[in-house]
Design a protein around this motif. Structure first.
Motif, PDB file in Angstrom:
ATOM      1  N   ALA A  67     -14.458   2.365   3.552  1.00 42.17           N
ATOM      2  CA  ALA A  67     -15.888   2.648   3.701  1.00 42.17           C
ATOM      3  C   ALA A  67     -16.129   4.068   4.208  1.00 42.17           C
ATOM      4  O   ALA A  67     -17.022   4.767   3.725  1.00 42.17           O
ATOM      5  CB  ALA A  67     -16.526   1.635   4.657  1.00 42.17           C
ATOM      6  N   VAL A  68     -15.329   4.510   5.175  1.00 49.43           N
ATOM      7  CA  VAL A  68     -15.483   5.870   5.706  1.00 49.43           C
ATOM      8  C   VAL A  68     -15.178   6.901   4.629  1.00 49.43           C
ATOM      9  O   VAL A  68     -15.870   7.928   4.505  1.00 49.43           O
ATOM     10  CB  VAL A  68     -14.574   6.065   6.933  1.00 49.43           C
ATOM     11  N   GLY A  69     -14.154   6.644   3.835  1.00 42.63           N
ATOM     12  CA  GLY A  69     -13.824   7.579   2.768  1.00 42.63           C
ATOM     13  C   GLY A  69     -14.930   7.718   1.750  1.00 42.63           C
ATOM     14  O   GLY A  69     -15.283   8.831   1.332  1.00 42.63           O
ATOM     15  N   LEU A  70     -15.521   6.597   1.337  1.00 47.12           N
ATOM     16  CA  LEU A  70     -16.613   6.660   0.366  1.00 47.12           C
ATOM     17  C   LEU A  70     -17.854   7.317   0.952  1.00 47.12           C
ATOM     18  O   LEU A  70     -18.595   8.011   0.255  1.00 47.12           O
ATOM     19  CB  LEU A  70     -16.955   5.247  -0.127  1.00 47.12           C
ATOM     20  N   ALA A  71     -18.098   7.101   2.243  1.00 44.38           N
ATOM     21  CA  ALA A  71     -19.309   7.634   2.859  1.00 44.38           C
ATOM     22  C   ALA A  71     -19.191   9.112   3.198  1.00 44.38           C
ATOM     23  O   ALA A  71     -20.182   9.848   3.098  1.00 44.38           O
ATOM     24  CB  ALA A  71     -19.641   6.836   4.126  1.00 44.38           C
ATOM     25  N   CYS A  72     -17.993   9.565   3.584  1.00 39.71           N
ATOM     26  CA  CYS A  72     -17.843  10.927   4.089  1.00 39.71           C
ATOM     27  C   CYS A  72     -17.221  11.903   3.087  1.00 39.71           C
ATOM     28  O   CYS A  72     -17.405  13.115   3.230  1.00 39.71           O
ATOM     29  CB  CYS A  72     -16.998  10.916   5.360  1.00 39.71           C
ATOM     30  N   LEU A  73     -16.482  11.401   2.124  1.00 34.89           N
ATOM     31  CA  LEU A  73     -15.781  12.279   1.185  1.00 34.89           C
ATOM     32  C   LEU A  73     -16.408  12.287  -0.200  1.00 34.89           C
ATOM     33  O   LEU A  73     -15.728  12.626  -1.183  1.00 34.89           O
ATOM     34  CB  LEU A  73     -14.303  11.861   1.092  1.00 34.89           C
ATOM     35  N   GLN A  74     -17.674  11.944  -0.300  1.00 33.40           N
ATOM     36  CA  GLN A  74     -18.334  11.932  -1.605  1.00 33.40           C
ATOM     37  C   GLN A  74     -18.327  13.282  -2.306  1.00 33.40           C
ATOM     38  O   GLN A  74     -18.125  13.344  -3.522  1.00 33.40           O
ATOM     39  CB  GLN A  74     -19.772  11.424  -1.454  1.00 33.40           C
ATOM     40  N   PRO A  75     -18.536  14.419  -1.585  1.00 36.99           N
ATOM     41  CA  PRO A  75     -18.492  15.710  -2.299  1.00 36.99           C
ATOM     42  C   PRO A  75     -17.152  16.009  -2.954  1.00 36.99           C
ATOM     43  O   PRO A  75     -17.090  16.832  -3.864  1.00 36.99           O
ATOM     44  CB  PRO A  75     -18.811  16.731  -1.188  1.00 36.99           C
ATOM     45  N   ALA A 123      -7.678  -0.742  -4.575  1.00 36.41           N
ATOM     46  CA  ALA A 123      -7.839  -2.174  -4.316  1.00 36.41           C
ATOM     47  C   ALA A 123      -7.131  -2.597  -3.031  1.00 36.41           C
ATOM     48  O   ALA A 123      -7.686  -3.352  -2.217  1.00 36.41           O
ATOM     49  CB  ALA A 123      -7.312  -2.978  -5.510  1.00 36.41           C
ATOM     50  N   LEU A 124      -5.911  -2.113  -2.823  1.00 37.21           N
ATOM     51  CA  LEU A 124      -5.179  -2.468  -1.607  1.00 37.21           C
ATOM     52  C   LEU A 124      -5.829  -1.867  -0.369  1.00 37.21           C
ATOM     53  O   LEU A 124      -5.877  -2.508   0.686  1.00 37.21           O
ATOM     54  CB  LEU A 124      -3.724  -1.993  -1.721  1.00 37.21           C
ATOM     55  N   LEU A 125      -6.343  -0.645  -0.492  1.00 41.56           N
ATOM     56  CA  LEU A 125      -7.025  -0.034   0.651  1.00 41.56           C
ATOM     57  C   LEU A 125      -8.280  -0.811   1.015  1.00 41.56           C
ATOM     58  O   LEU A 125      -8.582  -1.017   2.198  1.00 41.56           O
ATOM     59  CB  LEU A 125      -7.374   1.416   0.323  1.00 41.56           C
ATOM     60  N   PHE A 126      -9.017  -1.287   0.014  1.00 39.81           N
ATOM     61  CA  PHE A 126     -10.216  -2.092   0.266  1.00 39.81           C
ATOM     62  C   PHE A 126      -9.858  -3.424   0.919  1.00 39.81           C
ATOM     63  O   PHE A 126     -10.583  -3.914   1.799  1.00 39.81           O
ATOM     64  CB  PHE A 126     -10.954  -2.329  -1.049  1.00 39.81           C
ATOM     65  N   ALA A 127      -8.733  -4.024   0.519  1.00 39.27           N
ATOM     66  CA  ALA A 127      -8.354  -5.329   1.048  1.00 39.27           C
ATOM     67  C   ALA A 127      -7.701  -5.243   2.422  1.00 39.27           C
ATOM     68  O   ALA A 127      -7.897  -6.128   3.260  1.00 39.27           O
ATOM     69  CB  ALA A 127      -7.409  -6.028   0.064  1.00 39.27           C
ATOM     70  N   ILE A 128      -6.926  -4.189   2.673  1.00 39.75           N
ATOM     71  CA  ILE A 128      -6.141  -4.116   3.901  1.00 39.75           C
ATOM     72  C   ILE A 128      -6.849  -3.311   4.983  1.00 39.75           C
ATOM     73  O   ILE A 128      -6.814  -3.662   6.161  1.00 39.75           O
ATOM     74  CB  ILE A 128      -4.763  -3.496   3.590  1.00 39.75           C
ATOM     75  N   TRP A 129      -7.503  -2.242   4.601  1.00 42.51           N
ATOM     76  CA  TRP A 129      -8.105  -1.328   5.570  1.00 42.51           C
ATOM     77  C   TRP A 129      -9.532  -1.015   5.132  1.00 42.51           C
ATOM     78  O   TRP A 129      -9.843   0.102   4.721  1.00 42.51           O
ATOM     79  CB  TRP A 129      -7.285  -0.055   5.655  1.00 42.51           C
ATOM     80  N   PRO A 130     -10.448  -1.964   5.173  1.00 41.21           N
ATOM     81  CA  PRO A 130     -11.805  -1.748   4.649  1.00 41.21           C
ATOM     82  C   PRO A 130     -12.594  -0.675   5.384  1.00 41.21           C
ATOM     83  O   PRO A 130     -13.452  -0.022   4.789  1.00 41.21           O
ATOM     84  CB  PRO A 130     -12.469  -3.125   4.797  1.00 41.21           C
ATOM     85  N   LEU A 131     -12.315  -0.474   6.678  1.00 39.89           N
ATOM     86  CA  LEU A 131     -13.036   0.556   7.416  1.00 39.89           C
ATOM     87  C   LEU A 131     -12.716   1.950   6.865  1.00 39.89           C
ATOM     88  O   LEU A 131     -13.622   2.777   6.675  1.00 39.89           O
ATOM     89  CB  LEU A 131     -12.693   0.478   8.897  1.00 39.89           C
ATOM     90  N   VAL A 132     -11.445   2.214   6.599  1.00 41.41           N
ATOM     91  CA  VAL A 132     -11.052   3.501   6.022  1.00 41.41           C
ATOM     92  C   VAL A 132     -11.643   3.659   4.627  1.00 41.41           C
ATOM     93  O   VAL A 132     -12.087   4.751   4.245  1.00 41.41           O
ATOM     94  CB  VAL A 132      -9.514   3.621   5.992  1.00 41.41           C
ATOM     95  N   LEU A 164       0.825  -1.203   0.000  1.00 46.52           N
ATOM     96  CA  LEU A 164       0.000   0.000   0.000  1.00 46.52           C
ATOM     97  C   LEU A 164       0.865   1.262   0.000  1.00 46.52           C
ATOM     98  O   LEU A 164       0.597   2.212  -0.753  1.00 46.52           O
ATOM     99  CB  LEU A 164      -0.932  -0.011   1.206  1.00 46.52           C
ATOM    100  N   VAL A 165       1.903   1.276   0.830  1.00 46.46           N
ATOM    101  CA  VAL A 165       2.802   2.435   0.868  1.00 46.46           C
ATOM    102  C   VAL A 165       3.525   2.604  -0.466  1.00 46.46           C
ATOM    103  O   VAL A 165       3.658   3.723  -0.985  1.00 46.46           O
ATOM    104  CB  VAL A 165       3.807   2.287   2.024  1.00 46.46           C
ATOM    105  N   PHE A 166       3.972   1.484  -1.053  1.00 49.26           N
ATOM    106  CA  PHE A 166       4.643   1.548  -2.359  1.00 49.26           C
ATOM    107  C   PHE A 166       3.700   2.091  -3.428  1.00 49.26           C
ATOM    108  O   PHE A 166       4.094   2.934  -4.255  1.00 49.26           O
ATOM    109  CB  PHE A 166       5.142   0.156  -2.735  1.00 49.26           C
ATOM    110  N   SER A 167       2.443   1.651  -3.416  1.00 54.36           N
ATOM    111  CA  SER A 167       1.470   2.135  -4.403  1.00 54.36           C
ATOM    112  C   SER A 167       1.148   3.609  -4.193  1.00 54.36           C
ATOM    113  O   SER A 167       0.986   4.360  -5.160  1.00 54.36           O
ATOM    114  CB  SER A 167       0.191   1.295  -4.326  1.00 54.36           C
ATOM    115  N   LEU A 168       1.058   4.031  -2.940  1.00 60.00           N
ATOM    116  CA  LEU A 168       0.799   5.443  -2.661  1.00 60.00           C
ATOM    117  C   LEU A 168       1.941   6.325  -3.141  1.00 60.00           C
ATOM    118  O   LEU A 168       1.715   7.403  -3.711  1.00 60.00           O
ATOM    119  CB  LEU A 168       0.568   5.644  -1.164  1.00 60.00           C
TER     120      LEU A 168
END
Length: 213
Positions: free
Chosen positions: A81-89, A70-79, A16-20
């Motif tokens: 989900a929170v990102g999609l729910a709160c940062l939609q604008p 993809a890595l964020l969904f697999a490794i840190w699903p809570l983040v 994840l860090v390498f991809s970022l």
């Protein structure tokens, strides 16, 4: 030997860090160069040269973004989900801007000359807006996103669009913009000259002659 959970989690974090880092460098240079398109390039030849330096890697940049998601969904699903729910604008305009930029680079050369300048302006404006949206997302992640998980496991954002646009996040967005423009300027200073030398052999001959003299 079967790897344990801790080893897999460490490997996932490393990927994840390498991809970022890859996404920040490649997409940062692409967005910064696109923002510089109408800020420093006054002539059509200069704009073509600048676009030619970022167009070949535009789809690779999208691959880095897909890998991060993809890595964020697999490794840190809570983040995730929170990102999609709160940062939609911020995420929805950003996705739209990312759809416009590759299509612009793909069809620019096929467009009439009178439309190419308009497409260049569109590419520059979308790059500037994408830098602003990314900076606001980074600023909100650093500052913290207020949310609540109700009894039905629904993520509720405790704020509105104005809560995402505060002084701190705007300052972070400005700093990110300056950083990306600096990265793009450093890349553009080298890439166009190499692009010219590779495509105009007469310049190679002139350069070798100057070295001999």
């Amino acid at each position: 030997m079967t790897p344990d959970y801790e080893s897999l989690r460490l490997l996932g974090w490393a990927l994840l860090v390498f991809s970022l880092i890859g996404f920040a460098i490649t997409e940062g240079i692409g967005l910064g160069a696109g923002a510089l398109l109408t800020l420093v390039s006054r002539q059509a030849a200069e704009r073509r040269l600048l676009i030619a330096s970022i167009a070949p890697t535009s789809y690779l940049q999208q691959s880095w973004m897909i890998a991060v998601i993809a890595l964020l969904f697999a490794i840190w699903p809570l983040v995730y989900a929170v990102g999609l729910a709160c940062l939609q604008p911020l995420l929805l305009p950003l996705v739209l801007l990312w759809l416009i930029r590759p299509l612009n680079l793909l069809f620019r050369n096929a467009a009439p000359i009178k439309w190419q300048e308009r497409l260049d302006k569109l590419l520059s404006y979308t790059s500037i807006l994408a830098i602003l949206a990314l900076g606001l997302i980074v600023g909100n992640v650093i500052k913290g996103i207020p949310f609540h998980i109700d009894d039905e496991m629904h993520i509720v954002f405790l704020g509105d669009i104005w809560a995402l646009l505060n002084l701190f996040t705007l300052l972070v967005a400005a700093c990110c913009g300056c950083l990306l423009l600096t990265m793009a300027e450093a890349e553009v200073r080298l890439e166009p000259q190499q692009y010219i030398r590779d495509r105009l052999p007469i310049l190679k001959i002139a350069e070798q002659t100057l070295h001999v003299v």
